[in-house]
Enzyme design. Structure first.
Site, PDB file in Angstrom:
ATOM      1  N   CYS A 192       3.697   3.720  13.405  1.00 13.68           N
ATOM      2  CA  CYS A 192       4.848   2.795  13.025  1.00 13.68           C
ATOM      3  C   CYS A 192       4.919   1.471  14.048  1.00 13.68           C
ATOM      4  O   CYS A 192       5.527   0.562  13.301  1.00 13.68           O
ATOM      5  CB  CYS A 192       6.003   3.737  12.487  1.00 13.68           C
ATOM      6  SG  CYS A 192       6.415   4.877  14.099  1.00 13.68           S
TER       7      CYS A 192
ATOM      8  N   GLU B 233      13.248   5.676   9.543  1.00 15.73           N
ATOM      9  CA  GLU B 233      12.180   4.933  10.672  1.00 15.73           C
ATOM     10  C   GLU B 233      11.079   4.850   9.649  1.00 15.73           C
ATOM     11  O   GLU B 233      10.279   5.711   9.252  1.00 15.73           O
ATOM     12  CB  GLU B 233      12.130   5.996  11.586  1.00 15.73           C
ATOM     13  CG  GLU B 233      11.322   5.009  12.770  1.00 15.73           C
ATOM     14  CD  GLU B 233      10.009   5.086  12.556  1.00 15.73           C
ATOM     15  OE1 GLU B 233       9.423   4.131  11.956  1.00 15.73           O
ATOM     16  OE2 GLU B 233       9.345   5.732  13.359  1.00 15.73           O
TER      17      GLU B 233
ATOM     18  N   GLU C 225       2.637  -3.971   6.121  1.00 19.95           N
ATOM     19  CA  GLU C 225       2.124  -2.911   6.843  1.00 19.95           C
ATOM     20  C   GLU C 225       1.068  -2.431   6.590  1.00 19.95           C
ATOM     21  O   GLU C 225       0.834  -1.627   5.426  1.00 19.95           O
ATOM     22  CB  GLU C 225       3.355  -1.798   7.119  1.00 19.95           C
ATOM     23  CG  GLU C 225       3.002  -0.494   7.964  1.00 19.95           C
ATOM     24  CD  GLU C 225       4.037   0.364   8.391  1.00 19.95           C
ATOM     25  OE1 GLU C 225       4.465   0.882   7.167  1.00 19.95           O
ATOM     26  OE2 GLU C 225       4.120   0.528   9.423  1.00 19.95           O
TER      27      GLU C 225
ATOM     28  N   LYS D 238      10.635  19.430   6.657  1.00 21.10           N
ATOM     29  CA  LYS D 238       9.264  19.480   5.553  1.00 21.10           C
ATOM     30  C   LYS D 238       8.199  18.556   6.267  1.00 21.10           C
ATOM     31  O   LYS D 238       8.549  17.417   6.178  1.00 21.10           O
ATOM     32  CB  LYS D 238      10.017  18.879   4.261  1.00 21.10           C
ATOM     33  CG  LYS D 238       8.901  18.887   3.214  1.00 21.10           C
ATOM     34  CD  LYS D 238       8.209  17.349   3.008  1.00 21.10           C
ATOM     35  CE  LYS D 238       7.430  17.064   2.343  1.00 21.10           C
ATOM     36  NZ  LYS D 238       6.039  17.414   2.637  1.00 21.10           N
TER      37      LYS D 238
END
Ligand code: NAP
Ligand code: MG
Length: 486
Positions: free
Chosen positions: A290, A256, A388, A181
């Site tokens: 990331c 992750e 983040e 997906k």
């Protein structure tokens, strides 16, 4: 879409059991070019029914031709796929850069990395071996590595090709059948790559692609009772939901979830060698990485010098359309721009700006551009040094000594990657051991790089390892066989 004639797949269709078809119910989602804000295509809005069909197709593949293939044959499929990706790399890079907004040169690197993942896992497929274990007299014990079965892969929009490569490449090498997906903001390259798999000889149903919304397709897939492993890359919040859904089915997950990775710059480092990487490892993909090195910790004695040099780099950075050869492109969406803009506004109010790039005049007003910003003298506990941001924003934090550096570096909820810049060998080793993260780079930094290198986090950065040979263990399970023969 303008480029339709050049494409070998229909972006509006899903891939289920080797057949390309519309979503159940015929729903569609517009595809936006973030450089211009224009709609360039539409993808299928898959449903829970499409997920059910894809899981069934994957099961049929495991029971059929795919499940019967030897490891060597699976490897050959991946190697042929790698060649096809290489041959079509220019179109794949064009699609990725148009869909996601990253400069074409960076998208070309992603296409190269995708091909390398298939090459690496193609070569590795028949080199995963079990053991024989000394045990009781008259008994032989051996271990077998088996696929989980049906694996789910939910990937984000920042590096669609690379994350597809590392996740699907390893899972197929081990003989799993996959349901992928992609993110609703970046599905084109996944469809394009899946269409090449057929040409490479991947049997129908071994890879199924269901595009659509996360809350619909992603949620149905991660909660599906006949999925045996879930691999996810994305935000902490969604990761939490996915792990909860998998817990209901008691199946393993690999998560992750990004980070707040530091560069740690000591006063004995080779600064000129470090400088391009200090900035580059954050602003690549416009900071939507990331493993972006979004914090720069600098030892007090060279802090002002590093600040001045980084500020000069920032003042020269230019954001512009993905096709234009600028330092960075737009962000992926209006939603992401709004998140990043809020952080920058907070920083302007509460912090000091050391350097700031600009948006090129040629950038269309409806594109999602953000000028990159470097904040200096940032308290280590400030929101911009803790959360983040996922945009072209970097913070500089001074430190006094090694202990201080380690405390600040380890002082966030995350732990993905760290960069250490020092010529002192003993210190290099001490930091490598004491930093809480999944990868430490000494005098280099590989944001997103290194097909061969195991990768993953600690803390809120997630758990499990993808990439490298290690991923092959994650995408398989061990069976112990004890044979009593006297
Ligand atoms: P996200 O929600 O975590 O999206 C990642 C993937 O999960 C996409 O395929 C998404 O589909 C899917 N998804 C969304 N909701 C789901 C659900 N309930 N169940 C299963 N799957 C679901 O991330 P985002 O909203 O796109 O970005 C938000 C923030 O996440 C960013 O600002 C950034 O901080 C972080 N992020 C991190 C990474 C990373 O590499 N670690 C990547 C992307 C974003 P849809 O796209 O269709 O919703
Ligand atoms: Mg898009």
């Amino acid at each position: 879409m303008e480029m339709n004639t050049k494409l070998w797949f229909d972006p509006a269709k899903l891939l289920v059991g080797g057949a390309w078809r519309e979503a159940e119910g015929g729903g569609a989602i517009p595809v936006e070019n973030p450089s211009t804000g224009e709609t360039i295509a539409s993808i299928a809005a898959g449903t829970a029914g499409d997920v059910e069909a894809a899981v069934s197709a994957a099961e049929a593949a495991l029971d059929g031709e795919w499940g019967a293939m030897t490891a060597t044959e699976r490897g050959r499929v991946l190697l042929r796929w790698a060649r096809l990706v290489e041959e079509r790399a220019e179109t794949l890079a064009f699609l990725e850069s148009t869909d996601v907004g990253k400069p074409i040169a960076q998208a070309r690197n992603d296409a190269t990395a995708l091909s390398r993942y298939f090459e690496f896992y193609g070569g590795a497929a028949d080199k995963v071996m079990g053991e024989t274990i000394p045990y009781q007299a008259g008994t032989t014990v051996l271990t077998l590595r088996e696929p989980h079965g049906v694996t789910a892969h939910i990937i984000p929009w920042n590096y669609p090709m690379q994350i597809l490569g590392r996740s699907i490449g390893a899972a197929l090498a081990m003989g799993n059948a996959c349901v992928l997906k992609p993110a609703e903001d970046a599905s084109l390259s996944a469809l394009a790559v899946a269409a090449l798999a057929e040409e490479a000889g991947l049997p129908a149903g071994a890879l199924n692609v269901v595009t659509g919304y996360g809350h619909e397709v992603g949620a149905a897939l991660s909660a599906h009772p006949r999925v045996h492993h879930v691999s996810f890359t994305g935000s902490v919040g969604t990761g939490r939901r996915i792990q909860s859904a998998a817990a209901e089915n008691v199946v393993p997950v690999t998560l992750e979830l990004g980070g707040k990775s530091p560069h740690i710059v000591f006063d004995d480092c080779h600064l000129e060698a470090a400088l391009p990487t200090l900035v580059g490892a954050c602003i690549q993909a416009a900071g939507q990485t990331c493993s972006a090195a979004s914090r720069v910790l600098v030892q007090r004695g060279i802090y002002e010098e590093v600040k001045a040099k980084m500020a000069a780099v920032y003042n020269g950075l230019v954001a512009g359309p993905a096709s234009g050869g600028f330092d960075l492109g737009p962000l992926v969406s209006g939603k992401q721009k709004a998140i990043v803009t809020r952080y920058i506004a907070k920083g302007r109010d509460e912090l000091t700006i050391a350097g700031e790039g600009r948006i090129d005049d040629s950038a269309p007003a409806k594109g999602h551009y953000v000028a990159p910003v470097l904040f200096a003298d940032v308290p280590a506990d400030h929101a911009l040094a803790q959360e983040e941001i996922f945009g072209p924003v970097q913070v500089m934090i001074p430190f006094e000594d090694e202990a201080d550096a380690i405390r600040i570096a380890n002082g966030t909820d995350y732990g993905l990657v760290a960069g250490v810049w020092t010529e002192n060998g003993a210190r290099q080793m001490r930091l490598a051991r004491r930093l809480h993260c999944g990868q430490v780079f000494i005098n280099n930094y590989g944001a997103g790089g290194g097909v061969e290198l195991p990768f993953g986090g600690t803390g809120k950065s997630g758990h499990g390892r993808e990439k490298g040979f290690e991923a092959l263990y994650g995408f398989s399970r061990l069976k112990t066989v004890s044979i009593k023969h006297g």
